[in-house]
Design a protein around this motif. Sequence first.
Motif, PDB file in Angstrom:
ATOM      1  N   VAL A  21     -69.040 -87.109  -8.468  1.00 63.48           N
ATOM      2  CA  VAL A  21     -69.809 -88.360  -8.452  1.00 63.48           C
ATOM      3  C   VAL A  21     -71.033 -88.207  -7.557  1.00 63.48           C
ATOM      4  O   VAL A  21     -72.127 -88.670  -7.888  1.00 63.48           O
ATOM      5  CB  VAL A  21     -68.914 -89.526  -7.978  1.00 63.48           C
ATOM      6  N   VAL A  22     -70.863 -87.551  -6.421  1.00 63.62           N
ATOM      7  CA  VAL A  22     -71.980 -87.315  -5.507  1.00 63.62           C
ATOM      8  C   VAL A  22     -73.074 -86.505  -6.203  1.00 63.62           C
ATOM      9  O   VAL A  22     -74.268 -86.812  -6.091  1.00 63.62           O
ATOM     10  CB  VAL A  22     -71.482 -86.593  -4.240  1.00 63.62           C
ATOM     11  N   ALA A  23     -72.667 -85.468  -6.937  1.00 62.15           N
ATOM     12  CA  ALA A  23     -73.647 -84.643  -7.652  1.00 62.15           C
ATOM     13  C   ALA A  23     -74.368 -85.447  -8.728  1.00 62.15           C
ATOM     14  O   ALA A  23     -75.597 -85.329  -8.891  1.00 62.15           O
ATOM     15  CB  ALA A  23     -72.952 -83.437  -8.275  1.00 62.15           C
ATOM     16  N   GLU A  24     -73.624 -86.286  -9.453  1.00 63.30           N
ATOM     17  CA  GLU A  24     -74.263 -87.107 -10.486  1.00 63.30           C
ATOM     18  C   GLU A  24     -75.265 -88.081  -9.879  1.00 63.30           C
ATOM     19  O   GLU A  24     -76.389 -88.237 -10.393  1.00 63.30           O
ATOM     20  CB  GLU A  24     -73.210 -87.876 -11.278  1.00 63.30           C
ATOM     21  N   LEU A  25     -74.882 -88.739  -8.789  1.00 66.03           N
ATOM     22  CA  LEU A  25     -75.812 -89.650  -8.131  1.00 66.03           C
ATOM     23  C   LEU A  25     -77.029 -88.893  -7.613  1.00 66.03           C
ATOM     24  O   LEU A  25     -78.164 -89.394  -7.681  1.00 66.03           O
ATOM     25  CB  LEU A  25     -75.110 -90.376  -6.984  1.00 66.03           C
ATOM     26  N   GLY A  26     -76.804 -87.699  -7.105  1.00 61.49           N
ATOM     27  CA  GLY A  26     -77.919 -86.882  -6.640  1.00 61.49           C
ATOM     28  C   GLY A  26     -78.880 -86.499  -7.745  1.00 61.49           C
ATOM     29  O   GLY A  26     -80.082 -86.331  -7.511  1.00 61.49           O
ATOM     30  N   VAL A  54     -77.539 -79.922  -9.868  1.00 63.48           N
ATOM     31  CA  VAL A  54     -77.267 -80.391  -8.513  1.00 63.48           C
ATOM     32  C   VAL A  54     -75.893 -79.918  -8.059  1.00 63.48           C
ATOM     33  O   VAL A  54     -74.908 -80.000  -8.802  1.00 63.48           O
ATOM     34  CB  VAL A  54     -77.318 -81.934  -8.445  1.00 63.48           C
ATOM     35  N   LEU A  55     -75.830 -79.448  -6.824  1.00 64.18           N
ATOM     36  CA  LEU A  55     -74.562 -79.152  -6.166  1.00 64.18           C
ATOM     37  C   LEU A  55     -74.173 -80.354  -5.330  1.00 64.18           C
ATOM     38  O   LEU A  55     -74.943 -80.815  -4.491  1.00 64.18           O
ATOM     39  CB  LEU A  55     -74.700 -77.923  -5.268  1.00 64.18           C
ATOM     40  N   GLY A  56     -72.972 -80.903  -5.553  1.00 64.91           N
ATOM     41  CA  GLY A  56     -72.460 -82.014  -4.771  1.00 64.91           C
ATOM     42  C   GLY A  56     -71.390 -81.544  -3.804  1.00 64.91           C
ATOM     43  O   GLY A  56     -70.551 -80.701  -4.164  1.00 64.91           O
ATOM     44  N   VAL A  75     -74.994 -84.742  -0.855  1.00 69.00           N
ATOM     45  CA  VAL A  75     -73.868 -84.681   0.073  1.00 69.00           C
ATOM     46  C   VAL A  75     -73.558 -86.078   0.589  1.00 69.00           C
ATOM     47  O   VAL A  75     -74.453 -86.894   0.793  1.00 69.00           O
ATOM     48  CB  VAL A  75     -74.196 -83.713   1.239  1.00 69.00           C
ATOM     49  N   THR A  76     -72.269 -86.359   0.797  1.00 70.57           N
ATOM     50  CA  THR A  76     -71.891 -87.624   1.407  1.00 70.57           C
ATOM     51  C   THR A  76     -72.264 -87.600   2.884  1.00 70.57           C
ATOM     52  O   THR A  76     -71.980 -86.639   3.586  1.00 70.57           O
ATOM     53  CB  THR A  76     -70.385 -87.901   1.264  1.00 70.57           C
ATOM     54  N   VAL A  77     -72.886 -88.686   3.332  1.00 70.34           N
ATOM     55  CA  VAL A  77     -73.353 -88.763   4.718  1.00 70.34           C
ATOM     56  C   VAL A  77     -72.521 -89.725   5.560  1.00 70.34           C
ATOM     57  O   VAL A  77     -72.745 -89.853   6.758  1.00 70.34           O
ATOM     58  CB  VAL A  77     -74.836 -89.174   4.771  1.00 70.34           C
ATOM     59  N   GLY A  78     -71.567 -90.408   4.939  1.00 72.81           N
ATOM     60  CA  GLY A  78     -70.703 -91.294   5.692  1.00 72.81           C
ATOM     61  C   GLY A  78     -70.806 -92.728   5.204  1.00 72.81           C
ATOM     62  O   GLY A  78     -71.506 -93.014   4.245  1.00 72.81           O
ATOM     63  N   PRO A  79     -70.043 -93.580   5.881  1.00 73.17           N
ATOM     64  CA  PRO A  79     -69.231 -93.287   7.048  1.00 73.17           C
ATOM     65  C   PRO A  79     -67.960 -92.532   6.688  1.00 73.17           C
ATOM     66  O   PRO A  79     -67.587 -92.424   5.525  1.00 73.17           O
ATOM     67  CB  PRO A  79     -68.916 -94.674   7.611  1.00 73.17           C
ATOM     68  N   VAL A  92     -70.732 -79.100  -9.547  1.00 73.35           N
ATOM     69  CA  VAL A  92     -72.071 -78.837 -10.068  1.00 73.35           C
ATOM     70  C   VAL A  92     -72.323 -79.774 -11.242  1.00 73.35           C
ATOM     71  O   VAL A  92     -71.508 -79.865 -12.168  1.00 73.35           O
ATOM     72  CB  VAL A  92     -72.226 -77.374 -10.520  1.00 73.35           C
ATOM     73  N   TRP A  93     -73.439 -80.482 -11.183  1.00 77.08           N
ATOM     74  CA  TRP A  93     -73.916 -81.345 -12.267  1.00 77.08           C
ATOM     75  C   TRP A  93     -75.100 -80.648 -12.908  1.00 77.08           C
ATOM     76  O   TRP A  93     -76.041 -80.257 -12.227  1.00 77.08           O
ATOM     77  CB  TRP A  93     -74.320 -82.697 -11.709  1.00 77.08           C
ATOM     78  N   ASP A  94     -75.065 -80.487 -14.226  1.00 76.45           N
ATOM     79  CA  ASP A  94     -76.125 -79.748 -14.914  1.00 76.45           C
ATOM     80  C   ASP A  94     -76.525 -80.482 -16.175  1.00 76.45           C
ATOM     81  O   ASP A  94     -75.764 -80.534 -17.148  1.00 76.45           O
ATOM     82  CB  ASP A  94     -75.624 -78.335 -15.255  1.00 76.45           C
ATOM     83  N   ASP A  95     -77.712 -81.096 -16.133  1.00 72.00           N
ATOM     84  CA  ASP A  95     -78.293 -81.754 -17.301  1.00 72.00           C
ATOM     85  C   ASP A  95     -77.320 -82.699 -17.998  1.00 72.00           C
ATOM     86  O   ASP A  95     -77.072 -82.600 -19.198  1.00 72.00           O
ATOM     87  CB  ASP A  95     -78.817 -80.713 -18.290  1.00 72.00           C
TER      88      ASP A  95
END
Length: 224
Positions: free
Chosen positions: A193-198, A3-5, A62-66, A17-20
């Motif tokens: 963190v965003v990539a990990e959550l994704g 995942v790309l965050g 991706v972070t969407v806000g706020p 980048v989060w990878d496995d």
Amino acid sequence: MRVLGLDTATSGCSAAVWDDGRVTARRAEPMARGQAEALVPMVQAVLADAGVTVDGLDRIAVTVGPGAFTGLRIALAAARGFALAAGLPILGVTTFDAVAHALPEDERRGRRVLVAIDSRRAEPFLQLFDEDLAPLGEPVLLEPAAVPGWLAAKAPGGPLLVAGDAAAMLAPVLAGRADTAYAAGPGLPDAAVVAELGARRTGGLPAQPLYLRAPDVTLPKAKS
């Protein structure tokens, strides 16, 4: 899951980048302005650092806000562009989630977590979580003076950890609340963190900005 965050929601710019099960590349800079010029080269750098291409990703998070009106749109536009080019799904992550999930477990253990995000106006964006980071209600936008009363209704008593880039704004009004602590660090969202959550979530928010407040835009008057 690879995942790309991406994040440009507040006063930073980051890509990872989060990878496995681990972050394989991350770049981040504090940046209140200039994210539009910085983000794509940063993404190219983290992809090179991780040894992957956009076509080798499974999704984009991706972070969407706020957050800042312009900043939100920068990362969202980049995410949509990369996703369209490679046929990838996009998963949205709130700024609150990104900040809350960056907190070390031992720091939040036994405490509710209040995430306060700078709105660049007098009222911060707020969301309350339990110690396991499950939301305790919907996000709100409140003047600092109203926060103690809101907290008394939502979380009457008990240890509290305040995080986010607007945490300092709340310190004067929360001075009388017992057992209130403030998280270390700048309180900015982190693309890692965003990539990990994704990667860990099966579903998320759509790739649309979450404003909580109407943009401060004045429309031109109609010609008579």
